[in-house]
Write an enzyme that holds these catalytic residues in place. Structure first.
Site, PDB file in Angstrom:
ATOM      1  N   ASP A 202      11.268  15.963  60.108  1.00 29.48           N
ATOM      2  CA  ASP A 202      10.827  15.840  58.726  1.00 29.48           C
ATOM      3  C   ASP A 202      11.571  16.819  57.819  1.00 29.48           C
ATOM      4  OD1 ASP A 202       9.363  15.689  56.355  1.00 29.48           O
ATOM      5  OD2 ASP A 202       7.556  16.615  57.188  1.00 29.48           O
ATOM      6  N   HIS A 375       3.875  19.301  54.518  1.00 30.55           N
ATOM      7  CA  HIS A 375       5.192  19.223  55.150  1.00 30.55           C
ATOM      8  C   HIS A 375       5.741  20.627  55.401  1.00 30.55           C
ATOM      9  CE1 HIS A 375       5.651  14.870  54.353  1.00 30.55           C
ATOM     10  NE2 HIS A 375       4.939  15.146  53.270  1.00 30.55           N
TER      11      HIS A 375
END
Length: 565
Positions: A202, A375
Site C-alpha cells: 500500500d 494507511h
C-alpha cells in the site's frame, strides 16, 4: 504454507493490476499462472467533475472476461467500496467463488443483493478463517489480520510456483485499534522468515513522514469536540468507518447525548457491524431522526454521510438547505471526520462554502485530529520491509507520485534497485526463476457507469456530455421531399448563446448552411454525407462567430406525398 514455496517451479507467475496503480481507488489485481487465475479485490472510484452524470467508475475487466475459464477465485482484503464495489460488474462475467473476511463478506452479499438480487443468487461468498490455509490451483492462500480503518482487514499471502508473494492490502500499524484486530506481527514475521519473493504494498501515504496515528487519537479529539459544543453535533464520515461510529457512540454516552444515524448506507453498515459483533451500541443511546428533532439540541449527535462532497449525501443536502429531516442552525457544530480523497476537492470545497454561508461551526481534520488515516506512513512502510525482507518489490494502491515515493523507500531499505518495479494499470509483471520484469500490457483503464450503461472514458457518450456541459447544443432540422431539400434548415439551441442573441445568430447560421449545401446537394450519395456536411459547416461557422464548439444534432424529416405543396 510450507518451505516448498522457496523452490521455484517452471511455471511463471504474472501480476497484472487492472486498477489502483495510478489512482486512489478502483483497486483490482490479477495474479495468474498459465493454468490458474486469481482476482484480488474489485473496487470502484468516485466519479470526478469531468464525468457528468456518472455514478461510479470501475476498472476495465476485459482481460478477466477473456480468461474467465481460468478464474479460480476472487480474493478480498477488506470491505471498503474501493475494494468490493465493482464485484457486481465482475460477477456478471465470471463464475467463481468469492473469499473475504467476515465483515467484508457480509457487505459483499448486500452489494450483490442490491445490484441484482436473484441474478447473483448462485454466487458463493465465503467468510475466510485467518488460521486456515486455502488452495486454488497453483496457489496456496492465507489471510493475515492487519489494522485499517474498517474491521476485518487483511493482507493476502500467496504461496506460488515462484515463491511467496505478499499483497498487504490497506494497512497501518496500530496496536490498540478501536475495533478489530491489530496487525499480526507474528504471522508477518513467520512469512518473512520463509522468504518473500515479491512484496506488493500500500502506497497511499508513502509521501508522508512518521507513522499513522492511532484511532485513539481521533476518539479523544471527537470526544472533546462534542463535549465543548453548545448545540447539536453533526458528524460526517465514510459509511464504512465503523470505528468512527463506535467513537461517537462512546463519547455521546459519556457526555449524556444520544445518537441518530441517518443515511441508508451508514444505517446498513452499522447494522452489519452490530450483527457480526464489531459495533456495540448500548440500549437507549441510539434514536431515530424524529426523536432527535424532538430533543434539546445539546442532547443530540447526528451521524451521516457526505464527507467527500457527494451531491446527494446527507451533509451536502444539509449544506444546500434541502435535507428533509435536518435543517442547520447557527449553534450546530459539524465535524468532517475524513480526509478528502484526491479528485474530490472541488465537491468538498463547495460543501464547505455552503456550510460557511449557514454560519455553522465546522471542524475538519486539518483543524483538529478528528480523523486519522488508515494507511501506513513512511516509518510503517519501512517496518513492513524490515519484517518481510522481500527480494522484489512493486508499490500498489496510489497515484503515480505515491508509487514513486514508495520505490525510493524500498531502495533505502535494501531492495536492489533492479528488483524494484514501478508499474501501472494494465502492465504485466512476470515473476520467474530469473527475476521480475514487465513483459506485456493488457486492456485497462476507466469504465464509467450510470444505471445499466457502461462507457469507456473516451466514448462518444462522454465526449457529447462534456460538449454539452461546456458549449451547449444546436438542433438542426432539415426537411426533404424525395431527396430534395425543402425550405431552409431550422436551428434551435440550448445552453449555447443568450436568448437575446439567438434569433440573429441562428438566422445567419441557417443562411450560411443553405449556401454551403445547395451547390452540392445533388451530388450527395446518402444522407450520412449530408449529416457530416451540416456538422462540419455549422461547426466552422459557430467557432468563427463565438469561439465555441456546441454539440450539433442533425435531424432529417422525409415529407409525405402532397406535404410540400
Amino acid at each position: 504454507m510450507n518451505d516448498d514455496s522457496l523452490e521455484y517451479g517452471e511455471s511463471a507467475v504474472r501480476i497484472i493490476p487492472l486498477g489502483g496503480l495510478g489512482e486512489v481507488g478502483m483497486n483490482m489485481m490479477v495474479v495468474e499462472t498459465d493454468d490458474d487465475l486469481l482476482v484480488i479485490d474489485c473496487g470502484v472510484q468516485f466519479p470526478e467533475y469531468n464525468t457528468p452524470g456518472i455514478e461510479r467508475v470501475i476498472p476495465n475487466m476485459e482481460y478477466v472476461r477473456q480468461n474467465r475459464d481460468r478464474v479460480r477465485a476472487v480474493l478480498i482484503t477488506h470491505g471498503h467500496l474501493d475494494h468490493i464495489g465493482g464485484l457486481p460488474h465482475l460477477m456478471r462475467i465470471i463464475d467463481a467463488p468469492i473469499y473475504a473476511p467476515r465483515l467484508a463478506a457480509e457487505m459483499i452479499r448486500r452489494e450483490l443483493k442490491k445490484s441484482g438480487g436473484r441474478q447473483f443468487s448462485g454466487v458463493q461468498v465465503n467468510s475466510v478463517r485467518l488460521e486456515r490455509d486455502y488452495r486454488f490451483g497453483d496457489f496456496g492462500v492465507q489471510w493475515i489480520s492487519v489494522c485499517h480503518s474498517i474491521p476485518d482487514s487483511c493482507s493476502i499471502y500467496l504461496d506460488t510456483p515462484q515463491g511467496g508473494i505478499l499483497h498487504t492490502g490497506d494497512f497501518k500499524f496500530d496496536n490498540e485499534p478501536m475495533l478489530g484486530l491489530p496487525t499480526d506481527y507474528q504471522a508477518l514475521s513467520e512469512i518473512g522468515q520463509r522468504g518473500v519473493r515479491l512484496l506488493l504494498s500500500d502506497s497511499t501515504n508513502a509521501e508522508d513522514d512518521g507513522s499513522a496515528r492511532s484511532d485513539r487519537i481521533a476518539a479523544e479529539a471527537i470526544y472533546r469536540a462534542i463535549a465543548e459544543s453548545k448545540g447539536r453535533v453533526i458528524i460526517a464520515s465514510f459509511s464504512t468507518q465503523i470505528a468512527r461510529v463506535q467513537m461517537v457512540v462512546d463519547a455521546a454516552q459519556e457526555i449524556g447525548r444520544r445518537v441518530a444515524i441517518i443515511g441508508r448506507s451508514m444505517i446498513e453498515n452499522t447494522r452489519l457491524a452490530e450483527e457480526v459483533g464489531h459495533l456495540h451500541i448500548p440500549p437507549g443511546i441510539r434514536i431515530n431522526i424524529n426523536e432527535a428533532n424532538s430533543l434539546p439540541d445539546d442532547e443530540v449527535v447526528i451521524m451521516t454521510t457526505g464527507s467527500q462532497g457527494e451531491f446527494e449525501a446527507g451533509i451536502s443536502r444539509m449544506a444546500r438547505g434541502d435535507h428533509r429531516e435536518v435543517k442547520l442552525v447557527d449553534d450546530d457544530t459539524l465535524i468532517l471526520s475524513a480526509r478528502t480523497i484526491p479528485g474530490n476537492e472541488i465537491a468538498v470545497n463547495e460543501v464547505m462554502n455552503n456550510l460557511a454561508r449557514r454560519n455553522v461551526r465546522v471542524i475538519t481534520a486539518s483543524s483538529r485530529q478528528v480523523h486519522v488515516s488508515g494507511h501506513a506512513k513512511r516509518d510503517e512502510l519501512k517496518t513492513m520491509f524490515s519484517i518481510l525482507r522481500p527480494e522484489h518489490f512493486t508499490p500498489i494502491h496510489g497515484e503515480y507520485r505515491m508509487l514513486k515515493a514508495h520505490t525510493e523507500i524500498a531502495v533505502d531499505m535494501g531492495v536492489p534497485e533492479d528488483n524494484v518495479k514501478l508499474i501501472g494499470d494494465g502492465d504485466v509483471l512476470e515473476l520467474d526463476e530469473r527475476g521480475a520484469s514487465v513483459i506485456d500490457r493488457v486492456p485497462s483503464g476507466y469504465v464509467l457507469v450510470q444505471g445499466q450503461g457502461e462507457w469507456d472514458i473516451d466514448s462518444s457518450v462522454m465526449e457529447e456530455r462534456k460538449s454539452l456541459a461546456s458549449d451547449g447544443i444546436v438542433f438542426v432540422t432539415m426537411a426533404r421531399d424525395e431527396g430534395v431539400l425543402v425550405g431552409r434548415p431550422q436551428l434551435v439551441t440550448s445552453g449555447f448563446v443568450d436568448a437575446a442573441d439567438e434569433p440573429r445568430l441562428m438566422k445567419d447560421a441557417s443562411e450560411a448552411l443553405s449556401q454551403a449545401i445547395e451547390p452540392v446537394v445533388a451530388d450527395l450519395v446518402d444522407w450520412n454525407e449530408m449529416d457530416r456536411l451540416v456538422r462540419a459547416c455549422l461547426g466552422r461557422f459557430f467557432y468563427r462567430r463565438t469561439k465555441r464548439r456546441p454539440l450539433i444534432v442533425v435531424t432529417e424529416i422525409e415529407l409525405q406525398p402532397g406535404r410540400a405543396e
